[in-house]
Enzyme design. Sequence first.
Site, PDB file in Angstrom:
ATOM      1  N   ARG B 267       0.873  -1.178   0.000  1.00  0.00           N
ATOM      2  CA  ARG B 267       0.000   0.000   0.000  1.00  0.00           C
ATOM      3  C   ARG B 267       0.909   1.226   0.000  1.00  0.00           C
ATOM      4  NH1 ARG B 267      -2.451   0.806   5.490  1.00  0.00           N
ATOM      5  NH2 ARG B 267      -1.011   2.542   5.554  1.00  0.00           N
ATOM      6  N   HIS B 271      -3.772   4.337   4.462  1.00  0.00           N
ATOM      7  CA  HIS B 271      -4.899   3.399   4.539  1.00  0.00           C
ATOM      8  C   HIS B 271      -6.136   4.040   3.911  1.00  0.00           C
ATOM      9  CE1 HIS B 271      -8.014   0.783   6.056  1.00  0.00           C
ATOM     10  NE2 HIS B 271      -8.525   1.763   6.764  1.00  0.00           N
ATOM     11  N   TYR B 280       3.867   5.578  11.461  1.00  0.00           N
ATOM     12  CA  TYR B 280       4.177   4.209  11.902  1.00  0.00           C
ATOM     13  C   TYR B 280       5.045   3.401  10.949  1.00  0.00           C
ATOM     14  CZ  TYR B 280      -0.017   3.606   8.992  1.00  0.00           C
ATOM     15  OH  TYR B 280      -0.920   3.651   7.978  1.00  0.00           O
TER      16      TYR B 280
END
Lengths: 328, 373
Positions: B267, B271, B280
């Site tokens: 990805r 998100h 993160y």
Amino acid sequence: MATMTYRQALRDTLRDEMLRDENVFVMGEEIGVFEGSYKITEGLLKEFGPKRVRDTPIAEEGFVGAAIGAAMLGLRPVVEIMTINFSLLALDQIVNHAAKIYGMFGGQCSVPMVIRTPGGGGQQLGATHSQNVELFYSFIPGLKVLAPSTPAEASSMLRAAIRDDDPVLFLENLALYNTRGEVPDDLEPAEIGRAAVTRPGTDVTIIAYSRMAHVAAEAADKLATDGISAEIVDLRSLRPLDRETVVESVRRTGCAVVAEDDWLTYGIGAEIAATIQEGAFDHLDAPVRRVAMAEVPLPYSKPLELAALPSAESLVTAVRDTVRATGR
Amino acid sequence: MIVDAARGAPLGTDAQSPPPELVQLLTPEGERVEHPEYDVNLTPEEIKGLYRDLVIVRRIDTEAVALTRQGELGIWASLLGQEAAQIGSAHALRTGDMAFPSYREHGVAWCRGVDPLDLLGLFRGVNHAGWDPKAHNFHLYTIVIGSHALHATGYAMGIQRDGAENAAIVYFGDGATSQGDVNEAFVWSAAQNAPIVFFCQNNQWAISEPLERQSRIPLYRRAEGFGFPGVRVDGNDIFAVLAVTRKALDNARSGQGPTLIEAFTYRMGAHTTTDDPTRYRLQSELESWKLKDPIERLKAYLVKNEMADREFFDAIDAEAKQVGSDLRRRCLELPDPEPTAIWENVYATEHSLLAEERDQFTSYLASFEDVSR
């Protein structure tokens, strides 16, 4: 005394309780490295480490079940479910296990766990992510359901929930996280099961909880300019329900409107209305009215969602109609 | 066993190191390689068609992200980096096959003939999925993680009952593999020998939770325990994805039951537009995946094999740009629904309480109109 957001109050209380009792730990999706979808666990991983701040797989039934097991053996898990909608995936663990283990094991083993989870529409999150299903849990013997509306209550009630020996569903609200209020230093844990008269009044009682307590306050301000003095009862605890405070208020004012952030049919307002007719029937000068969400899945569209949610305006209208109906 | 305390998973498991089992037919440099089990035989025109789809869906995605940033959409889940996994697998489908997407399958939607405006309308909040799932054999977007794996299983059992030569394919991510619904779908479809392909786009991150939070073994190996084959394919290699998905669908149609495909991809964006992945994950990880970009590698292959020239690539870019600007214009023209639309589609039949509320609400609205006059 400090002024802080509801979010900060929750976060500080979690931290305090983790410092106070090493058996308290937090668990949930995205709560560690990411510090929670709504940042309630900000800084906790850094301070307490991964043993006490546990990121979980994307499996609600799984981590709620694991928390129950941990709680049965003496730990005090505080589980974060990202939104109350996702708690539906853990319904069997919550309803059939957390709520029943104490009784079914003959009182030998309690489940001192807290499930923190926000409900609330108005954030444009769509039908599956905007529901207020606290009613499901309020219906279940064995569970306690708390719904604080201010930062101070969020703090004192979370403290109480963590120290309580029963499973507690701790309802937060997306629309409240950024609201501010004063939080006294050294706040004691709240008494679970107590409603509060948050605004005294003489003409009508508005019963509300969580976000609706704020909507009620806004409505009461508007009503005051019309010369209507509204008393507000903030339920704060949906189970156990403080029937006494509700009934006493309605006995004084003679009429009542329930402002609930859920669907009307079989909703929390129906329980409150039944409570009032049982306890204050002879004091009622008008039928109890309920203001709730439209009976539709919450729309994702902003204008449609606003149309479907209960508002201060709809509450004002309902209160005016109720007061008018008393014929005073 | 050495355990990474911060992540709680054992170090050195297959989930963290590149496994040897990856099916690949096109290297990140655009070199065609052989595989003993899988192959594709495509004409230059077909390959150029795949390239066109990849570029156009990336453009649609870019436009949607921009519209969200400008406040025109409420939210968007970007497919950036996952184009080959989606376009490759969707091209393996036949018209009669049914696809069950999660919420990121904009590339599959494109291949199933869904107007991208319908996708944008959904995220703009003017409709609830404007497309007809039966007309496109493309189900509605499922926002709840993994639930639709069971819906697809049930659909596949229906195909079986009808004796039809079709299959179902269900798209989900690595995070969904932790959900009970997905595991129950595995159990059911295996026991029923249902004609279904489980297409997992392992994009390495379930919002901020890394793959090792979900599994100690590579995800495709889970299938064995359920009793059906699992394959890990290079999800950024459109040839390999196409070949592997075709075979899995053929197996399903010919009575050989389910397959789990783990498309190993990344990805490259957030998100959703509400997420900030820099909180993160490391930038270096993104940089290393950029070198495996699905579009760049197919472009390199086309150039190396002299199948396409500058003119072709310019024309595709121009077409994509046109699709993007048309989409933007049409999206901004979408009108907000009328407030009374909340009462529509709650029940398929008339409901007395709802009718009562609708009438009250309509007269409440009308009272404002009177005031304005």
